[in-house]
Design a protein around this motif. Sequence first.
Motif, PDB file in Angstrom:
ATOM      1  N   PRO A  64      49.623  47.276   0.936  1.00  0.00           N
ATOM      2  CA  PRO A  64      49.638  45.905   0.397  1.00  0.00           C
ATOM      3  C   PRO A  64      48.310  45.155   0.554  1.00  0.00           C
ATOM      4  O   PRO A  64      48.012  44.266  -0.217  1.00  0.00           O
ATOM      5  CB  PRO A  64      50.732  45.211   1.204  1.00  0.00           C
ATOM      6  CG  PRO A  64      51.508  46.270   1.854  1.00  0.00           C
ATOM      7  CD  PRO A  64      50.660  47.493   1.921  1.00  0.00           C
ATOM      8  N   TRP A  65      47.522  45.511   1.532  1.00  0.00           N
ATOM      9  CA  TRP A  65      46.261  44.816   1.768  1.00  0.00           C
ATOM     10  C   TRP A  65      45.082  45.423   1.011  1.00  0.00           C
ATOM     11  O   TRP A  65      43.994  44.865   0.998  1.00  0.00           O
ATOM     12  CB  TRP A  65      45.951  44.780   3.266  1.00  0.00           C
ATOM     13  CG  TRP A  65      46.115  46.108   3.939  1.00  0.00           C
ATOM     14  CD1 TRP A  65      47.218  46.559   4.603  1.00  0.00           C
ATOM     15  CD2 TRP A  65      45.148  47.163   4.001  1.00  0.00           C
ATOM     16  NE1 TRP A  65      47.001  47.830   5.072  1.00  0.00           N
ATOM     17  CE2 TRP A  65      45.740  48.226   4.722  1.00  0.00           C
ATOM     18  CE3 TRP A  65      43.852  47.316   3.530  1.00  0.00           C
ATOM     19  CZ2 TRP A  65      45.070  49.414   4.967  1.00  0.00           C
ATOM     20  CZ3 TRP A  65      43.195  48.500   3.779  1.00  0.00           C
ATOM     21  CH2 TRP A  65      43.806  49.531   4.495  1.00  0.00           C
ATOM     22  N   LEU A  66      45.287  46.575   0.368  1.00  0.00           N
ATOM     23  CA  LEU A  66      44.207  47.208  -0.395  1.00  0.00           C
ATOM     24  C   LEU A  66      44.220  46.657  -1.816  1.00  0.00           C
ATOM     25  O   LEU A  66      45.113  46.950  -2.601  1.00  0.00           O
ATOM     26  CB  LEU A  66      44.363  48.728  -0.409  1.00  0.00           C
ATOM     27  CG  LEU A  66      43.216  49.492  -1.070  1.00  0.00           C
ATOM     28  CD1 LEU A  66      41.926  49.329  -0.283  1.00  0.00           C
ATOM     29  CD2 LEU A  66      43.564  50.958  -1.205  1.00  0.00           C
ATOM     30  N   VAL A  67      43.246  45.835  -2.138  1.00  0.00           N
ATOM     31  CA  VAL A  67      43.174  45.172  -3.436  1.00  0.00           C
ATOM     32  C   VAL A  67      42.853  46.170  -4.529  1.00  0.00           C
ATOM     33  O   VAL A  67      43.369  46.100  -5.637  1.00  0.00           O
ATOM     34  CB  VAL A  67      42.123  44.032  -3.404  1.00  0.00           C
ATOM     35  CG1 VAL A  67      41.997  43.367  -4.750  1.00  0.00           C
ATOM     36  CG2 VAL A  67      42.459  43.031  -2.329  1.00  0.00           C
ATOM     37  N   GLY A  68      41.969  47.115  -4.242  1.00  0.00           N
ATOM     38  CA  GLY A  68      41.549  48.110  -5.219  1.00  0.00           C
ATOM     39  C   GLY A  68      40.185  48.645  -4.857  1.00  0.00           C
ATOM     40  O   GLY A  68      39.798  48.628  -3.691  1.00  0.00           O
ATOM     41  N   VAL A  69      39.453  49.085  -5.884  1.00  0.00           N
ATOM     42  CA  VAL A  69      38.094  49.575  -5.665  1.00  0.00           C
ATOM     43  C   VAL A  69      37.131  48.757  -6.520  1.00  0.00           C
ATOM     44  O   VAL A  69      37.472  48.293  -7.603  1.00  0.00           O
ATOM     45  CB  VAL A  69      37.944  51.082  -5.973  1.00  0.00           C
ATOM     46  CG1 VAL A  69      38.739  51.914  -4.986  1.00  0.00           C
ATOM     47  CG2 VAL A  69      38.339  51.396  -7.386  1.00  0.00           C
ATOM     48  N   ALA A  70      35.935  48.594  -6.004  1.00  0.00           N
ATOM     49  CA  ALA A  70      34.900  47.837  -6.712  1.00  0.00           C
ATOM     50  C   ALA A  70      33.594  48.624  -6.665  1.00  0.00           C
ATOM     51  O   ALA A  70      33.299  49.307  -5.684  1.00  0.00           O
ATOM     52  CB  ALA A  70      34.710  46.467  -6.075  1.00  0.00           C
ATOM     53  N   ASN A  71      32.824  48.495  -7.729  1.00  0.00           N
ATOM     54  CA  ASN A  71      31.510  49.113  -7.810  1.00  0.00           C
ATOM     55  C   ASN A  71      30.502  48.134  -7.213  1.00  0.00           C
ATOM     56  O   ASN A  71      30.301  47.040  -7.727  1.00  0.00           O
ATOM     57  CB  ASN A  71      31.177  49.414  -9.270  1.00  0.00           C
ATOM     58  CG  ASN A  71      29.867  50.133  -9.421  1.00  0.00           C
ATOM     59  OD1 ASN A  71      28.977  50.051  -8.583  1.00  0.00           O
ATOM     60  ND2 ASN A  71      29.731  50.837 -10.527  1.00  0.00           N
ATOM     61  N   VAL A  72      29.878  48.533  -6.114  1.00  0.00           N
ATOM     62  CA  VAL A  72      28.841  47.722  -5.478  1.00  0.00           C
ATOM     63  C   VAL A  72      27.560  48.526  -5.507  1.00  0.00           C
ATOM     64  O   VAL A  72      27.425  49.514  -4.798  1.00  0.00           O
ATOM     65  CB  VAL A  72      29.222  47.343  -4.024  1.00  0.00           C
ATOM     66  CG1 VAL A  72      28.109  46.534  -3.381  1.00  0.00           C
ATOM     67  CG2 VAL A  72      30.540  46.598  -3.976  1.00  0.00           C
ATOM     68  N   ARG A  73      26.665  48.134  -6.379  1.00  0.00           N
ATOM     69  CA  ARG A  73      25.373  48.807  -6.551  1.00  0.00           C
ATOM     70  C   ARG A  73      25.522  50.308  -6.789  1.00  0.00           C
ATOM     71  O   ARG A  73      24.848  51.135  -6.174  1.00  0.00           O
ATOM     72  CB  ARG A  73      24.459  48.539  -5.370  1.00  0.00           C
ATOM     73  CG  ARG A  73      24.062  47.098  -5.239  1.00  0.00           C
ATOM     74  CD  ARG A  73      22.933  46.954  -4.239  1.00  0.00           C
ATOM     75  NE  ARG A  73      22.640  45.569  -3.988  1.00  0.00           N
ATOM     76  CZ  ARG A  73      21.767  44.839  -4.683  1.00  0.00           C
ATOM     77  NH1 ARG A  73      21.115  45.380  -5.672  1.00  0.00           N
ATOM     78  NH2 ARG A  73      21.551  43.584  -4.381  1.00  0.00           N
ATOM     79  N   GLY A  74      26.481  50.652  -7.658  1.00  0.00           N
ATOM     80  CA  GLY A  74      26.664  52.037  -8.051  1.00  0.00           C
ATOM     81  C   GLY A  74      27.510  52.864  -7.100  1.00  0.00           C
ATOM     82  O   GLY A  74      27.682  54.059  -7.307  1.00  0.00           O
ATOM     83  N   GLN A  75      28.051  52.250  -6.085  1.00  0.00           N
ATOM     84  CA  GLN A  75      28.889  52.977  -5.127  1.00  0.00           C
ATOM     85  C   GLN A  75      30.287  52.368  -5.117  1.00  0.00           C
ATOM     86  O   GLN A  75      30.442  51.149  -5.016  1.00  0.00           O
ATOM     87  CB  GLN A  75      28.288  52.883  -3.733  1.00  0.00           C
ATOM     88  CG  GLN A  75      29.071  53.638  -2.699  1.00  0.00           C
ATOM     89  CD  GLN A  75      28.322  53.682  -1.373  1.00  0.00           C
ATOM     90  OE1 GLN A  75      27.097  53.664  -1.342  1.00  0.00           O
ATOM     91  NE2 GLN A  75      29.062  53.760  -0.304  1.00  0.00           N
ATOM     92  N   LEU A  76      31.304  53.208  -5.233  1.00  0.00           N
ATOM     93  CA  LEU A  76      32.674  52.711  -5.192  1.00  0.00           C
ATOM     94  C   LEU A  76      33.072  52.404  -3.756  1.00  0.00           C
ATOM     95  O   LEU A  76      32.867  53.215  -2.860  1.00  0.00           O
ATOM     96  CB  LEU A  76      33.646  53.732  -5.784  1.00  0.00           C
ATOM     97  CG  LEU A  76      33.579  53.907  -7.294  1.00  0.00           C
ATOM     98  CD1 LEU A  76      34.591  54.948  -7.743  1.00  0.00           C
ATOM     99  CD2 LEU A  76      33.826  52.590  -8.013  1.00  0.00           C
ATOM    100  N   ASN A  77      33.636  51.214  -3.576  1.00  0.00           N
ATOM    101  CA  ASN A  77      34.085  50.771  -2.262  1.00  0.00           C
ATOM    102  C   ASN A  77      35.531  50.339  -2.344  1.00  0.00           C
ATOM    103  O   ASN A  77      35.910  49.594  -3.262  1.00  0.00           O
ATOM    104  CB  ASN A  77      33.245  49.577  -1.778  1.00  0.00           C
ATOM    105  CG  ASN A  77      31.864  49.983  -1.351  1.00  0.00           C
ATOM    106  OD1 ASN A  77      31.643  50.339  -0.212  1.00  0.00           O
ATOM    107  ND2 ASN A  77      30.917  49.943  -2.288  1.00  0.00           N
ATOM    108  N   ALA A  78      36.332  50.774  -1.392  1.00  0.00           N
ATOM    109  CA  ALA A  78      37.701  50.282  -1.276  1.00  0.00           C
ATOM    110  C   ALA A  78      37.620  48.828  -0.815  1.00  0.00           C
ATOM    111  O   ALA A  78      36.872  48.504   0.112  1.00  0.00           O
ATOM    112  CB  ALA A  78      38.471  51.110  -0.263  1.00  0.00           C
ATOM    113  N   VAL A  79      38.369  47.944  -1.484  1.00  0.00           N
ATOM    114  CA  VAL A  79      38.323  46.521  -1.161  1.00  0.00           C
ATOM    115  C   VAL A  79      39.593  46.144  -0.400  1.00  0.00           C
ATOM    116  O   VAL A  79      40.697  46.276  -0.909  1.00  0.00           O
ATOM    117  CB  VAL A  79      38.182  45.660  -2.436  1.00  0.00           C
ATOM    118  CG1 VAL A  79      38.223  44.181  -2.094  1.00  0.00           C
ATOM    119  CG2 VAL A  79      36.888  46.009  -3.159  1.00  0.00           C
ATOM    120  N   MET A  80      39.395  45.673   0.809  1.00  0.00           N
ATOM    121  CA  MET A  80      40.481  45.297   1.687  1.00  0.00           C
ATOM    122  C   MET A  80      40.564  43.782   1.759  1.00  0.00           C
ATOM    123  O   MET A  80      39.578  43.119   2.081  1.00  0.00           O
ATOM    124  CB  MET A  80      40.193  45.874   3.068  1.00  0.00           C
ATOM    125  CG  MET A  80      41.065  45.396   4.164  1.00  0.00           C
ATOM    126  SD  MET A  80      40.450  46.172   5.687  1.00  0.00           S
ATOM    127  CE  MET A  80      40.907  44.954   6.850  1.00  0.00           C
TER     128      MET A  80
END
Length: 173
Positions: A64-80
Motif C-alpha cells: 500500500p505504501w509503494l506509489v510506483g516507479v519513477a524515472n529519475v535522471r534515466g534510472q528507475l526508482n521505486a517510490v515509497m
Amino acid sequence: MSNKEALRELQVRLANRLQAARERPREAGWLAVECAGAGLLLPLGQAGEIQSLRDVTPVPHAAPWLVGVANVRGQLNAVMDLAAFLGLRERGAGTRTGQLVVFNPGLRVNSALLIDRLVGLRDSEQLQRVTDDPGPRPAFAVRQWRDGQGRVWDELDLAALVQDPLFLEVAAG
C-alpha cells in the motif's frame, strides 16, 4: 632548512590536523521534511537528489505504501510514500503532489521517498535531543529532537530503513 626537514614538518602538521579533526565531534546534518504534518529528519549523507513529483507509474499488486516507479535522471526508482509507510495516512491520500528524495547511491537501493514538503536543513546546534521515552520505535527511527519553537522532529536512519523487513516486502500481502 633542507627539503627533507620541510617535508617532515609538513607531514607532522598534517598528521596533527587529521588527528584533531578525528577527535572533534562531527556535526550532524539533516534534511528536514514534512509528511502528513509530522516533522522528519533525514541524514544528509544518506539522502540524494531532491526533485518535484512528476510521472509515477503505478505497480500492480504492490504494498500500500509503494506509489510506483519513477524515472529519475534515466534510472528507475521505486517510490515509497513515506507518510503511508509510517502509518501517518492511508495510501493515495495526498500523493498527487510533493517531492521525491532519492536515496544516496551509497545505500545501493534504487528508491525514492515521497514527502509532502521540504522544510530545509537542520543541524544539532538548532535542535535539542528529546530524552523522554517515546515508547517502542522501529530500528530506523533513531531518536527525537525538539527545535526552538517546541516542534518535535523524528530522526530517521535511511540505511536502517532500507534493511527493514517491511521496506523489503513490496508485494501486497
